[in-house]
Design a protein around this motif. Structure first.
Motif, PDB file in Angstrom:
ATOM      1  N   TYR A 105      54.195  38.562  52.550  1.00  0.00           N
ATOM      2  CA  TYR A 105      53.047  38.973  51.738  1.00  0.00           C
ATOM      3  C   TYR A 105      53.519  39.500  50.389  1.00  0.00           C
ATOM      4  N   SER A 106      54.543  40.333  50.391  1.00  0.00           N
ATOM      5  CA  SER A 106      55.043  40.926  49.148  1.00  0.00           C
ATOM      6  C   SER A 106      55.499  39.854  48.169  1.00  0.00           C
ATOM      7  N   VAL A 107      56.206  38.842  48.671  1.00  0.00           N
ATOM      8  CA  VAL A 107      56.688  37.777  47.796  1.00  0.00           C
ATOM      9  C   VAL A 107      55.521  36.961  47.243  1.00  0.00           C
ATOM     10  N   ALA A 108      54.615  36.532  48.143  1.00  0.00           N
ATOM     11  CA  ALA A 108      53.492  35.679  47.725  1.00  0.00           C
ATOM     12  C   ALA A 108      52.565  36.406  46.756  1.00  0.00           C
ATOM     13  N   TYR A 109      52.155  37.610  47.129  1.00  0.00           N
ATOM     14  CA  TYR A 109      51.224  38.319  46.262  1.00  0.00           C
ATOM     15  C   TYR A 109      51.912  38.828  45.008  1.00  0.00           C
ATOM     16  N   GLY A 110      53.221  39.054  45.102  1.00  0.00           N
ATOM     17  CA  GLY A 110      53.966  39.434  43.912  1.00  0.00           C
ATOM     18  C   GLY A 110      53.914  38.351  42.849  1.00  0.00           C
ATOM     19  N   VAL A 111      53.977  37.082  43.271  1.00  0.00           N
ATOM     20  CA  VAL A 111      53.851  35.970  42.323  1.00  0.00           C
ATOM     21  C   VAL A 111      52.488  36.025  41.636  1.00  0.00           C
ATOM     22  N   ALA A 112      51.433  36.236  42.425  1.00  0.00           N
ATOM     23  CA  ALA A 112      50.082  36.302  41.853  1.00  0.00           C
ATOM     24  C   ALA A 112      49.947  37.465  40.875  1.00  0.00           C
ATOM     25  N   VAL A 113      50.472  38.616  41.259  1.00  0.00           N
ATOM     26  CA  VAL A 113      50.390  39.801  40.389  1.00  0.00           C
ATOM     27  C   VAL A 113      51.209  39.591  39.120  1.00  0.00           C
ATOM     28  N   GLY A 114      52.385  38.987  39.237  1.00  0.00           N
ATOM     29  CA  GLY A 114      53.232  38.755  38.066  1.00  0.00           C
ATOM     30  C   GLY A 114      52.588  37.825  37.058  1.00  0.00           C
ATOM     31  N   VAL A 115      51.998  36.728  37.537  1.00  0.00           N
ATOM     32  CA  VAL A 115      51.337  35.792  36.627  1.00  0.00           C
ATOM     33  C   VAL A 115      50.114  36.438  35.994  1.00  0.00           C
ATOM     34  N   ALA A 116      49.321  37.134  36.802  1.00  0.00           N
ATOM     35  CA  ALA A 116      48.129  37.803  36.263  1.00  0.00           C
ATOM     36  C   ALA A 116      48.508  38.843  35.211  1.00  0.00           C
ATOM     37  N   SER A 117      49.575  39.589  35.471  1.00  0.00           N
ATOM     38  CA  SER A 117      50.029  40.598  34.508  1.00  0.00           C
ATOM     39  C   SER A 117      50.481  39.947  33.206  1.00  0.00           C
ATOM     40  N   HIS A 118      51.165  38.812  33.319  1.00  0.00           N
ATOM     41  CA  HIS A 118      51.619  38.094  32.127  1.00  0.00           C
ATOM     42  C   HIS A 118      50.438  37.635  31.289  1.00  0.00           C
ATOM     43  N   ILE A 119      49.408  37.136  31.953  1.00  0.00           N
ATOM     44  CA  ILE A 119      48.212  36.677  31.232  1.00  0.00           C
ATOM     45  C   ILE A 119      47.532  37.846  30.523  1.00  0.00           C
ATOM     46  N   TYR A 120      47.374  38.958  31.235  1.00  0.00           N
ATOM     47  CA  TYR A 120      46.734  40.127  30.631  1.00  0.00           C
ATOM     48  C   TYR A 120      47.550  40.660  29.464  1.00  0.00           C
ATOM     49  N   ASN A 121      48.858  40.675  29.616  1.00  0.00           N
ATOM     50  CA  ASN A 121      49.689  41.214  28.548  1.00  0.00           C
ATOM     51  C   ASN A 121      49.661  40.334  27.302  1.00  0.00           C
ATOM     52  N   ASP A 122      49.523  39.028  27.497  1.00  0.00           N
ATOM     53  CA  ASP A 122      49.386  38.128  26.352  1.00  0.00           C
ATOM     54  C   ASP A 122      48.070  38.369  25.618  1.00  0.00           C
ATOM     55  N   LEU A 123      47.032  38.669  26.382  1.00  0.00           N
ATOM     56  CA  LEU A 123      45.714  38.887  25.779  1.00  0.00           C
ATOM     57  C   LEU A 123      45.563  40.297  25.217  1.00  0.00           C
ATOM     58  N   TYR A 124      46.125  41.265  25.927  1.00  0.00           N
ATOM     59  CA  TYR A 124      45.958  42.678  25.553  1.00  0.00           C
ATOM     60  C   TYR A 124      47.336  43.331  25.578  1.00  0.00           C
ATOM     61  N   SER A 125      47.987  43.349  24.461  1.00  0.00           N
ATOM     62  CA  SER A 125      49.366  43.823  24.383  1.00  0.00           C
ATOM     63  C   SER A 125      49.495  45.281  24.840  1.00  0.00           C
ATOM     64  N   GLY A 126      50.452  45.519  25.739  1.00  0.00           N
ATOM     65  CA  GLY A 126      50.748  46.872  26.207  1.00  0.00           C
ATOM     66  C   GLY A 126      49.913  47.333  27.376  1.00  0.00           C
ATOM     67  N   VAL A 127      48.924  46.537  27.807  1.00  0.00           N
ATOM     68  CA  VAL A 127      48.021  47.002  28.848  1.00  0.00           C
ATOM     69  C   VAL A 127      48.713  47.070  30.206  1.00  0.00           C
ATOM     70  N   VAL A 128      49.720  46.229  30.437  1.00  0.00           N
ATOM     71  CA  VAL A 128      50.415  46.227  31.725  1.00  0.00           C
ATOM     72  C   VAL A 128      51.182  47.535  31.915  1.00  0.00           C
ATOM     73  N   PHE A 129      51.902  47.956  30.892  1.00  0.00           N
ATOM     74  CA  PHE A 129      52.642  49.222  30.988  1.00  0.00           C
ATOM     75  C   PHE A 129      51.691  50.379  31.250  1.00  0.00           C
ATOM     76  N   GLN A 130      50.552  50.388  30.563  1.00  0.00           N
ATOM     77  CA  GLN A 130      49.569  51.449  30.775  1.00  0.00           C
ATOM     78  C   GLN A 130      49.037  51.438  32.202  1.00  0.00           C
ATOM     79  N   ALA A 131      48.830  50.233  32.751  1.00  0.00           N
ATOM     80  CA  ALA A 131      48.323  50.128  34.119  1.00  0.00           C
ATOM     81  C   ALA A 131      49.357  50.615  35.131  1.00  0.00           C
ATOM     82  N   VAL A 132      50.633  50.317  34.880  1.00  0.00           N
ATOM     83  CA  VAL A 132      51.699  50.786  35.771  1.00  0.00           C
ATOM     84  C   VAL A 132      51.755  52.311  35.767  1.00  0.00           C
ATOM     85  N   VAL A 133      51.690  52.899  34.569  1.00  0.00           N
ATOM     86  CA  VAL A 133      51.701  54.362  34.464  1.00  0.00           C
ATOM     87  C   VAL A 133      50.472  54.951  35.154  1.00  0.00           C
TER      88      VAL A 133
END
Length: 259
Positions: A105-133
């Motif tokens: 589960y961690s590997v599979a969903y990690g792929v989904a989360v990684g791609v989604a985070s990349h898309i969001y970060n391209d659209l909204y710069s810096g939002v991924v770091f803020q979400a992690v914090v």
């Protein structure tokens, strides 16, 4: 003078059974004892959950980082989300402690989360770091709330949180189906006021689920459940943290400028 012969000495103490015959106490022990005594399992500890939690969440983070670096695309995100969801349902309904399923589960969903985070970060710069914090702060705040018993996890509270979580997932499903016929579905993901309220509610419910996770760990340790159940506890914490992260990510995107 007492005889040194064991036969006579046993008889002199009033024990009339023949030499080699078990005593009544020995017979009771023989018949009461199980034919096979399985080896005792070590009880789960808080440290076990912490270690398994780092392994499970760490696997997801590494998988997400690889998916981000390789920019795998929307197709990989969809496949990872579906596979991760199926594995999560299997683990949840079977209450499985199988590390292979949980790390899968961690590997599979990690792929989904990684791609989604990349898309969001391209659209909204810096939002991924803020979400992690924000996710880390939410975890720390809920751990403090639980440790200080500011909110007590009662059966009534548990029923409320579970019902609220099911209600939110039901609304997301309705919104997804409605989006095939209406541009923004029912509006809970469109960025308007209703979307703000929905995201806040989803984040709060995720935080409440953390309290349930903490309580499950504490109750499991008190009950002395086997060590293998630390995998299941770690899985629950990981699922909840991913929920909170994704909801914070979406909520912050409403207020982040699109570069």
């Amino acid at each position: 003078m007492e005889s040194k012969n064991p036969v006579f000495s046993r008889q002199s103490r009033g024990q009339q059974q023949a030499w080699g015959t078990p005593s009544p106490e020995q017979l009771r022990g023989m018949y009461d004892a199980p034919a096979y005594a399985p080896p005792a399992q070590r009880a789960m500890t808080i440290d076990d959950v912490v270690v398994r939690g780092f392994i499970t969440l760490g696997t997801l983070v590494v998988s997400a980082a690889v998916a981000w670096a390789l920019n795998l695309g929307v197709a990989a995100m969809a496949i990872g989300a579906i596979v991760g969801l199926v594995l999560a349902l299997i683990v949840s309904f079977k209450q499985s402690t199988n590390p292979a399923l949980i790390l899968g589960y961690s590997v599979a969903y990690g792929v989904a989360v990684g791609v989604a985070s990349h898309i969001y970060n391209d659209l909204y710069s810096g939002v991924v770091f803020q979400a992690v914090v924000g996710t880390a702060l939410a975890f720390g705040a809920m751990l403090t709330v639980y440790a200080l018993r500011i909110v007590r996890v009662t059966p009534k509270f548990t029923k409320f949180v579970v019902a609220a979580g099911l209600g939110l997932m039901g609304l997301m499903l309705v919104n997804w189906v409605a989006s095939f016929f209406i541009a923004d579905g029912i509006g809970i993901r469109s960025g308007g006021l209703l979307a703000y309220v929905f995201s806040i509610a989803a984040i709060l419910v995720g935080c409440f689920f953390l309290l349930l996770d903490f309580d499950s760990v504490e109750q499991g340790v008190r009950a002395g459940v086997p060590e293998k159940y630390s995998w299941l506890m770690a899985f629950g914490l990981t699922v909840t943290l991913v929920w909170i992260y994704l909801e914070i990510l979406r909520f912050l995107s409403y207020f982040t400028s699109n570069d």
